[in-house]
Design a protein around this motif. Sequence first.
Motif, PDB file in Angstrom:
ATOM      1  N   ILE A   1     -16.047   9.219 -18.995  1.00 33.42           N
ATOM      2  CA  ILE A   1     -14.732   9.436 -19.606  1.00 33.42           C
ATOM      3  C   ILE A   1     -13.782   8.284 -19.285  1.00 33.42           C
ATOM      4  N   PHE A   2     -13.720   7.895 -18.022  1.00 29.31           N
ATOM      5  CA  PHE A   2     -12.805   6.815 -17.644  1.00 29.31           C
ATOM      6  C   PHE A   2     -13.278   5.474 -18.202  1.00 29.31           C
ATOM      7  N   ASN A   3     -14.586   5.293 -18.361  1.00 28.40           N
ATOM      8  CA  ASN A   3     -15.076   4.087 -19.031  1.00 28.40           C
ATOM      9  C   ASN A   3     -14.565   4.020 -20.460  1.00 28.40           C
ATOM     10  N   LEU A   4     -14.685   5.131 -21.185  1.00 29.96           N
ATOM     11  CA  LEU A   4     -14.290   5.143 -22.593  1.00 29.96           C
ATOM     12  C   LEU A   4     -12.777   5.134 -22.770  1.00 29.96           C
ATOM     13  N   ASP A   5     -12.054   5.539 -21.737  1.00 26.86           N
ATOM     14  CA  ASP A   5     -10.592   5.465 -21.782  1.00 26.86           C
ATOM     15  C   ASP A   5     -10.088   4.085 -21.376  1.00 26.86           C
TER      16      ASP A   5
ATOM     17  N   ASP B   1     -16.338  -2.025 -25.209  1.00 27.84           N
ATOM     18  CA  ASP B   1     -17.574  -2.728 -24.848  1.00 27.84           C
ATOM     19  C   ASP B   1     -17.830  -2.718 -23.348  1.00 27.84           C
ATOM     20  N   LEU B   2     -16.797  -2.947 -22.555  1.00 30.99           N
ATOM     21  CA  LEU B   2     -16.993  -2.994 -21.105  1.00 30.99           C
ATOM     22  C   LEU B   2     -17.451  -1.637 -20.581  1.00 30.99           C
ATOM     23  N   GLY B   3     -16.817  -0.565 -21.074  1.00 30.06           N
ATOM     24  CA  GLY B   3     -17.212   0.773 -20.641  1.00 30.06           C
ATOM     25  C   GLY B   3     -18.636   1.103 -21.022  1.00 30.06           C
TER      26      GLY B   3
END
Length: 337
Positions: free
Chosen positions: A151-155, A205-207
Amino acid sequence: MKSIFHVKVKPKHKKLIDLVHHLHTLLLTFTNQTINRTTTKQQGKKLALDRELVNLLEELQWILYGDSETLPNPKAGIEITLEFFSEKMIKVNPFRLLITCFSNLEWQFQLYVSRIVANLLCQHIDSQFVAAQFLEQNPDLVDLLFAQYLIFNLDDNVPVALLYGVMVRECIRQSRVIAKHLLYSKENMKRFIECLFLCSNPNHDLGKSQALKLLGEILGNQTNNYDVMIQYTSCADNLKILMNCLRERKLIQLEAFKVFKLFVENPKKPKGVVDILKLNKSKLLRFLDDFKNDNKVDEQFEEDKRKVMKEIAGLDEETNWRQDSFVGQLGMFTITV
């Protein structure tokens, strides 16, 4: 003091036991608080709780890790770990509270908590990793860590996602049971697929690359997770997901390749996986021939790529698959580099 894991070492220092008990009390207060921050008095209560909590977390981190002038005391680490998982703490375990409270804590608190959790997971007492055993018995906490990581990756909240990643990596490093749970859980795999495919925005992309990196670390740890790797890379649907990731932008491609190579190198590849690789053989070889790590000279990457290309090139050309068996789901393996 009795431990739920029946280990032999006993805590000795009252102060260390008191620290864990005080942390337990503060985390319960933090969890159950109903303080309304609209008045000066109420804001003052919240600030007082925050100061007390951050000071305690900082002290525990110092005991477990030391600093530039002081080495950590291994016995203190054992005593703290034992108290975290003692029977009297089991109903509302402080380790559970550290994980469930994590997303609601301030950044500085999260930094301390992630290091404390990772350290407790590394504590090896009487041939047992007691924190990892606790998580094996409480897989809902593993699911929470993994879900919040994605979730925090996609946020695009990368700093917090990285801290979740520290904790998840330590979980899988210490327990193949946890690694299996993460990869065999339908709900976790659903979350993982959503992370990779529902967000096509370049800002993610980073997430997405971090999620693939974690998957690669789980599967690549073949000392502990060889059977997990074999089972995961024997699934044709999982291969399709990774081949789709190879069609993404370079940052994602690089991490996807580290997982894709495991499918190719799997010595027990089933027919479904072999057929997909054969069907896309020429396209894969062309793609890999041009595929490079633009950021640096990476000898290991080039060696891995050479082995993968050799394995794919050596696949038997004769197949019994229908031409549309994979086309219908992926639109063939059309890669844009």
